[in-house]
Scaffold this motif. Structure first.
Motif, PDB file in Angstrom:
ATOM      1  N   ARG A 114      97.365  50.357 -90.375  1.00 28.62           N
ATOM      2  CA  ARG A 114      98.604  50.644 -91.112  1.00 28.62           C
ATOM      3  C   ARG A 114      98.295  51.236 -92.482  1.00 28.62           C
ATOM      4  NH1 ARG A 114     102.104  52.752 -92.598  1.00 28.62           N
ATOM      5  NH2 ARG A 114     104.259  52.134 -93.040  1.00 28.62           N
ATOM      6  N   ALA A 115      97.267  50.727 -93.156  1.00 27.61           N
ATOM      7  CA  ALA A 115      96.902  51.240 -94.472  1.00 27.61           C
ATOM      8  C   ALA A 115      96.440  52.689 -94.408  1.00 27.61           C
ATOM      9  CB  ALA A 115      95.818  50.362 -95.084  1.00 27.61           C
ATOM     10  N   LEU A 116      95.844  53.077 -93.284  1.00 23.63           N
ATOM     11  CA  LEU A 116      95.352  54.448 -93.103  1.00 23.63           C
ATOM     12  C   LEU A 116      96.391  55.374 -92.467  1.00 23.63           C
ATOM     13  CD1 LEU A 116      91.750  53.752 -91.746  1.00 23.63           C
ATOM     14  CD2 LEU A 116      92.277  54.990 -93.853  1.00 23.63           C
ATOM     15  N   ASP A 117      97.544  54.832 -92.069  1.00 17.78           N
ATOM     16  CA  ASP A 117      98.525  55.599 -91.280  1.00 17.78           C
ATOM     17  C   ASP A 117      97.901  56.123 -89.993  1.00 17.78           C
ATOM     18  OD1 ASP A 117     100.683  55.270 -93.069  1.00 17.78           O
ATOM     19  OD2 ASP A 117      99.910  56.881 -94.328  1.00 17.78           O
ATOM     20  N   ALA A 118      96.939  55.393 -89.460  1.00 14.66           N
ATOM     21  CA  ALA A 118      96.290  55.807 -88.212  1.00 14.66           C
ATOM     22  C   ALA A 118      97.269  55.691 -87.051  1.00 14.66           C
ATOM     23  CB  ALA A 118      95.055  54.952 -87.954  1.00 14.66           C
ATOM     24  N   ILE A 119      97.104  56.553 -86.069  1.00 14.98           N
ATOM     25  CA  ILE A 119      97.971  56.610 -84.901  1.00 14.98           C
ATOM     26  C   ILE A 119      97.248  55.987 -83.709  1.00 14.98           C
ATOM     27  CG2 ILE A 119      99.186  58.152 -83.301  1.00 14.98           C
ATOM     28  CD1 ILE A 119      99.235  60.196 -85.689  1.00 14.98           C
ATOM     29  N   ALA A 120      97.918  55.104 -82.996  1.00 17.41           N
ATOM     30  CA  ALA A 120      97.335  54.458 -81.813  1.00 17.41           C
ATOM     31  C   ALA A 120      97.776  55.195 -80.554  1.00 17.41           C
ATOM     32  CB  ALA A 120      97.769  52.995 -81.742  1.00 17.41           C
ATOM     33  N   VAL A 121      96.822  55.412 -79.640  1.00 13.74           N
ATOM     34  CA  VAL A 121      97.125  56.082 -78.369  1.00 13.74           C
ATOM     35  C   VAL A 121      96.618  55.198 -77.227  1.00 13.74           C
ATOM     36  CG1 VAL A 121      97.016  58.260 -77.102  1.00 13.74           C
ATOM     37  CG2 VAL A 121      96.788  58.274 -79.584  1.00 13.74           C
ATOM     38  N   PRO A 122      97.300  54.054 -76.978  1.00 15.49           N
ATOM     39  CA  PRO A 122      96.835  53.130 -75.935  1.00 15.49           C
ATOM     40  C   PRO A 122      97.266  53.550 -74.537  1.00 15.49           C
ATOM     41  CG  PRO A 122      98.692  52.191 -77.119  1.00 15.49           C
ATOM     42  CD  PRO A 122      98.435  53.534 -77.735  1.00 15.49           C
ATOM     43  N   PHE A 123      96.590  52.982 -73.538  1.00 13.73           N
ATOM     44  CA  PHE A 123      96.938  53.237 -72.142  1.00 13.73           C
ATOM     45  C   PHE A 123      98.329  52.686 -71.842  1.00 13.73           C
ATOM     46  CE2 PHE A 123      92.269  52.531 -72.143  1.00 13.73           C
ATOM     47  CZ  PHE A 123      91.853  53.775 -71.689  1.00 13.73           C
ATOM     48  N   GLY A 124      99.101  53.447 -71.060  1.00 13.53           N
ATOM     49  CA  GLY A 124     100.425  52.986 -70.682  1.00 13.53           C
ATOM     50  C   GLY A 124     100.442  52.146 -69.413  1.00 13.53           C
ATOM     51  N   SER A 125      99.599  52.475 -68.440  1.00 11.90           N
ATOM     52  CA  SER A 125      99.698  51.864 -67.103  1.00 11.90           C
ATOM     53  C   SER A 125      98.558  50.926 -66.763  1.00 11.90           C
ATOM     54  CB  SER A 125      99.737  52.966 -66.026  1.00 11.90           C
ATOM     55  OG  SER A 125     100.885  53.750 -66.146  1.00 11.90           O
ATOM     56  N   TYR A 126      97.659  50.657 -67.696  1.00 16.94           N
ATOM     57  CA  TYR A 126      96.437  49.953 -67.317  1.00 16.94           C
ATOM     58  C   TYR A 126      96.674  48.511 -66.891  1.00 16.94           C
ATOM     59  CZ  TYR A 126      92.610  53.249 -67.938  1.00 16.94           C
ATOM     60  OH  TYR A 126      91.717  54.279 -67.764  1.00 16.94           O
ATOM     61  N   VAL A 127      97.642  47.823 -67.478  1.00 13.29           N
ATOM     62  CA  VAL A 127      97.925  46.460 -67.026  1.00 13.29           C
ATOM     63  C   VAL A 127      98.302  46.474 -65.555  1.00 13.29           C
ATOM     64  CG1 VAL A 127      99.534  44.520 -67.206  1.00 13.29           C
ATOM     65  CG2 VAL A 127      98.532  45.508 -69.272  1.00 13.29           C
ATOM     66  N   ALA A 128      99.178  47.397 -65.165  1.00  9.46           N
ATOM     67  CA  ALA A 128      99.593  47.483 -63.767  1.00  9.46           C
ATOM     68  C   ALA A 128      98.440  47.927 -62.863  1.00  9.46           C
ATOM     69  CB  ALA A 128     100.768  48.442 -63.625  1.00  9.46           C
ATOM     70  N   PHE A 129      97.723  48.958 -63.262  1.00  6.37           N
ATOM     71  CA  PHE A 129      96.784  49.618 -62.366  1.00  6.37           C
ATOM     72  C   PHE A 129      95.432  48.915 -62.279  1.00  6.37           C
ATOM     73  CE2 PHE A 129      93.834  53.220 -61.363  1.00  6.37           C
ATOM     74  CZ  PHE A 129      94.350  53.516 -60.107  1.00  6.37           C
ATOM     75  N   HIS A 130      94.967  48.349 -63.394  1.00 10.08           N
ATOM     76  CA  HIS A 130      93.628  47.762 -63.437  1.00 10.08           C
ATOM     77  C   HIS A 130      93.662  46.252 -63.673  1.00 10.08           C
ATOM     78  CE1 HIS A 130      91.363  51.479 -63.250  1.00 10.08           C
ATOM     79  NE2 HIS A 130      91.988  51.989 -64.290  1.00 10.08           N
ATOM     80  N   GLY A 131      94.791  45.609 -63.396  1.00  7.90           N
ATOM     81  CA  GLY A 131      94.973  44.212 -63.780  1.00  7.90           C
ATOM     82  C   GLY A 131      93.875  43.273 -63.356  1.00  7.90           C
ATOM     83  N   ASP A 132      93.458  43.335 -62.081  1.00  2.80           N
ATOM     84  CA  ASP A 132      92.471  42.362 -61.601  1.00  2.80           C
ATOM     85  C   ASP A 132      91.117  42.535 -62.277  1.00  2.80           C
ATOM     86  OD1 ASP A 132      92.157  44.759 -60.265  1.00  2.80           O
ATOM     87  OD2 ASP A 132      91.992  43.887 -58.266  1.00  2.80           O
ATOM     88  N   LYS A 133      90.636  43.784 -62.406  1.00  2.00           N
ATOM     89  CA  LYS A 133      89.332  43.957 -63.040  1.00  2.00           C
ATOM     90  C   LYS A 133      89.399  43.659 -64.539  1.00  2.00           C
ATOM     91  CE  LYS A 133      88.559  48.240 -61.708  1.00  2.00           C
ATOM     92  NZ  LYS A 133      89.773  48.845 -61.163  1.00  2.00           N
ATOM     93  N   LEU A 134      90.555  43.920 -65.181  1.00  2.00           N
ATOM     94  CA  LEU A 134      90.698  43.578 -66.599  1.00  2.00           C
ATOM     95  C   LEU A 134      90.595  42.076 -66.809  1.00  2.00           C
ATOM     96  CD1 LEU A 134      93.653  45.954 -67.567  1.00  2.00           C
ATOM     97  CD2 LEU A 134      91.231  46.268 -68.106  1.00  2.00           C
ATOM     98  N   LEU A 135      91.211  41.331 -65.906  1.00  2.00           N
ATOM     99  CA  LEU A 135      91.147  39.872 -65.998  1.00  2.00           C
ATOM    100  C   LEU A 135      89.701  39.398 -65.856  1.00  2.00           C
ATOM    101  CD1 LEU A 135      93.140  37.498 -66.344  1.00  2.00           C
ATOM    102  CD2 LEU A 135      93.204  37.317 -63.858  1.00  2.00           C
ATOM    103  N   ASP A 136      88.960  40.027 -64.969  1.00  2.00           N
ATOM    104  CA  ASP A 136      87.565  39.652 -64.768  1.00  2.00           C
ATOM    105  C   ASP A 136      86.715  39.952 -66.002  1.00  2.00           C
ATOM    106  OD1 ASP A 136      88.128  38.807 -62.209  1.00  2.00           O
ATOM    107  OD2 ASP A 136      87.466  40.662 -61.254  1.00  2.00           O
ATOM    108  N   TYR A 137      86.937  41.089 -66.620  1.00  2.00           N
ATOM    109  CA  TYR A 137      86.119  41.495 -67.758  1.00  2.00           C
ATOM    110  C   TYR A 137      86.501  40.764 -69.055  1.00  2.00           C
ATOM    111  CZ  TYR A 137      84.116  45.586 -65.329  1.00  2.00           C
ATOM    112  OH  TYR A 137      83.439  46.412 -64.475  1.00  2.00           O
ATOM    113  N   TYR A 138      87.811  40.570 -69.274  1.00  2.00           N
ATOM    114  CA  TYR A 138      88.278  40.165 -70.603  1.00  2.00           C
ATOM    115  C   TYR A 138      88.919  38.777 -70.653  1.00  2.00           C
ATOM    116  CZ  TYR A 138      87.511  45.125 -71.165  1.00  2.00           C
ATOM    117  OH  TYR A 138      86.930  46.367 -71.175  1.00  2.00           O
ATOM    118  N   GLY A 139      89.357  38.255 -69.525  1.00  2.00           N
ATOM    119  CA  GLY A 139      90.010  36.956 -69.519  1.00  2.00           C
ATOM    120  C   GLY A 139      91.461  37.058 -69.958  1.00  2.00           C
TER     121      GLY A 139
END
Length: 531
Positions: A374-399
């Motif tokens: 916020r201090a830098l006015d940086a812009i975030a460009v996160p994934f839109g569909s990754y929770v839906a599409f990669h849910g199982d492997k994300l749970l395995d990697y990150y908890g």
């Protein structure tokens, strides 16, 4: 037909278009009185929204991938190898056999292929299989030889060569080791796999753009553009073949030469423009190679840093000093903090520039990251569909707990940070309406986690989700004055939907049909057209 050079699109309310711009909005009766000679287009019972803008995907890479076998549908090792054998039968002797969008979680039980697996397909033809995250791949023995890699090879800076217990190459290559084989925009020399010729490239790019138009996409950020990709896009632009507007992010190895000839952020026109300089700080979130503070679940592995901290500092300073925008890939929280360090130093060295730089993916965040962005006015460009599409492997990697601060649309928006919509296609689904459903529901549609909510606190509303792919992406590309809204002065890029995404049940968002897509007041796709 057009009359008097004016085209009038009428629903209730009405939208008036002259040339490629919106000139008025309001009631139909008022529009007809003001523009009596205009053509009337009645869309009937439909919803019109601004054209979807995917801030970060890879259309030129996708065009190149079309020469290979799409392995995303394979659900077993046998299916995958069969698809590669079919492709091997189709190519000329000695030519590369390419497989793309290989999802090891879906087809090989989470265990990567090896050279031995691919040697079963062919012991003579070079084979390259690229993981769906596009940050690692697998070569067979002939492919390793063609790439000049042997058991005695050292990994390139920013890359990894995977070895078995005996020290022999497995064929799996990560980051720069893959880039040198397959990606012209990032290879340190000519890539080992020959790029497409420009005529074939235009043909394949046209097919990609029809696919994007069919889901309502009117603008994209091409997030990996080197000289050959820029030449392809410019060739298509010169011939009037673009049906999607392109914000090109030029890859960092070429930054000095590009700045030397005056190519900076904003150069170009509304069909093809330079949006910034793309670089990488770490690996892939879905491949479990991003740089994280806490190790991946059940391991001591913190991921890969692809540029050193000194290289990040030098790059950020050079791009910022030139007045260009840096769009830097950083998934893990440790990587994001290194990027913020570099951006803060660049801003301190050249305070005369107030450029809002982008953090591509920005996947794992915490309160410190939010405050500094916020201090830098940086812009975030996160994934839109990754929770839906990669849910199982994300749970395995990150908890589950860490997933609560990943793809953190809610936290980012609440912190006052500009947030854009992104698919990173071909690494995830390109359909914006699928992304809307994912960000609103946070429900996985992947494997054993199907229906499971992952990170409920990061849910956003449908109107906020639509904003990611309209006003948010326009801000990320520096085009907020002409894109993302259907108001006077804006480009007449819009999508005709058969239902209202702000009114339907969130679980039905991905089921809404796209009837038509218009770019610059011109119809580029209608339901029933060939894709």
């Amino acid at each position: 037909m057009e009359r008097g050079g004016v085209r009038l699109a009428a629903a209730e309310p009405a939208l008036t278009i002259v040339g490629d711009r919106v000139v008025a909005t309001g009631e139909l009766a008022d529009a007809r009185e003001r523009f009596p000679e205009a053509e009337l287009v009645d869309f009937g019972a439909a919803t019109i929204v601004p054209g979807f803008n995917d801030a970060h995907q890879h259309p030129t890479m996708t065009a190149a991938n079309r020469r290979g076998a799409d392995l995303s549908g394979a659900r077993s090792r046998a299916e995958l190898l069969s698809a590669l054998r079919e492709r091997a039968d189709e190519v000329d002797a000695g030519c590369w056999v390419i497989g793309t969008r290989y999802d090891h979680g879906r087809s090989t039980g989470g265990v990567p292929l090896t050279r031995a697996d691919l040697d079963e397909v062919s012991g003579t033809a070079p084979i390259l299989v690229i993981n769906i995250g596009a940050h690692w791949g697998v070569l067979n023995s002939a492919g390793l030889a063609a790439a000049g890699l042997s058991d005695s090879s050292e990994p390139p800076p920013g890359g990894e060569l995977t070895r078995d217990a005996a020290g022999r190459l497995t064929g799996v290559v990560h980051e720069q080791a893959l880039f040198d084989v397959a990606y012209p925009s990032l290879s340190r020399a000519e890539p080992v796999v020959p790029p497409l010729d420009i005529g074939t490239g235009r043909e394949q790019l046209g097919a990609v753009m029809r696919t994007l138009n069919a889901v309502g996409i009117t603008s994209v950020g091409d997030a990996m553009v080197g000289p050959s990709e820029l030449a392809l896009l410019q060739s298509a632009r010169d011939r009037g073949e673009l049906t999607v507007r392109v914000n090109a992010l030029l890859t960092y190895p070429h930054v000095d030469s590009l700045h030397a000839i005056g190519l900076r952020t904003g150069y170009g026109d509304h069909w093809l423009r330079i949006g910034g300089i793309k670089a990488f700080a770490d690996g892939a979130v879905a491949g479990g190679t991003c740089l994280v503070e806490e190790p991946f679940e059940g391991t001591q592995d913190h991921g890969i840093q692809t540029l050193t901290s000194a290289e990040l500092d030098d790059l950020a300073r050079a791009v910022h000093a030139a007045g260009s925008r840096l769009a830097i890939h950083a998934n893990g929280d440790r990587a994001i903090k290194l990027v913020l360090d570099a951006l803060e130093k660049a801003r301190e060295a050249h305070p005369e520039h107030r450029t809002a730089h982008r953090i591509e993916h920005c996947s794992v965040i915490d309160d410190e990251i939010l405050r500094r962005m916020r201090a830098l006015d940086a812009i975030a460009v996160p994934f839109g569909s990754y929770v839906a599409f990669h849910g199982d492997k994300l749970l395995d990697y990150y908890g589950e707990q860490r997933l609560g601060r990943m793809f953190a649309h809610r936290s980012l928006l609440d912190a006052g940070i500009a947030v854009a919509g992104s698919s990173d296609y071909p690494c995830g689904p390109f359909e914006p309406l699928t992304a809307l459903r994912s960000t609103v529901t946070r429900e996985s549609t992947s494997g054993r986690t199907t229906g499971q909510v992952l990170g409920a606190a990061q849910r956003i509303t449908a109107v906020e989700a639509l904003g990611l792919y309209t006003t948010g992406s326009a801000q990320a590309s520096g085009e907020a004055d002409i894109k993302g809204r259907l108001s006077p002065g804006c480009l007449a890029d819009f999508v005709v939907l058969d239902d209202d995404p702000l009114a339907v049940d969130a679980h039905r968002l991905a089921d809404i049909d796209v009837r038509q897509t218009w770019v610059g007041g011109r119809l580029v796709w209608s339901k029933g057209d060939r894709v």
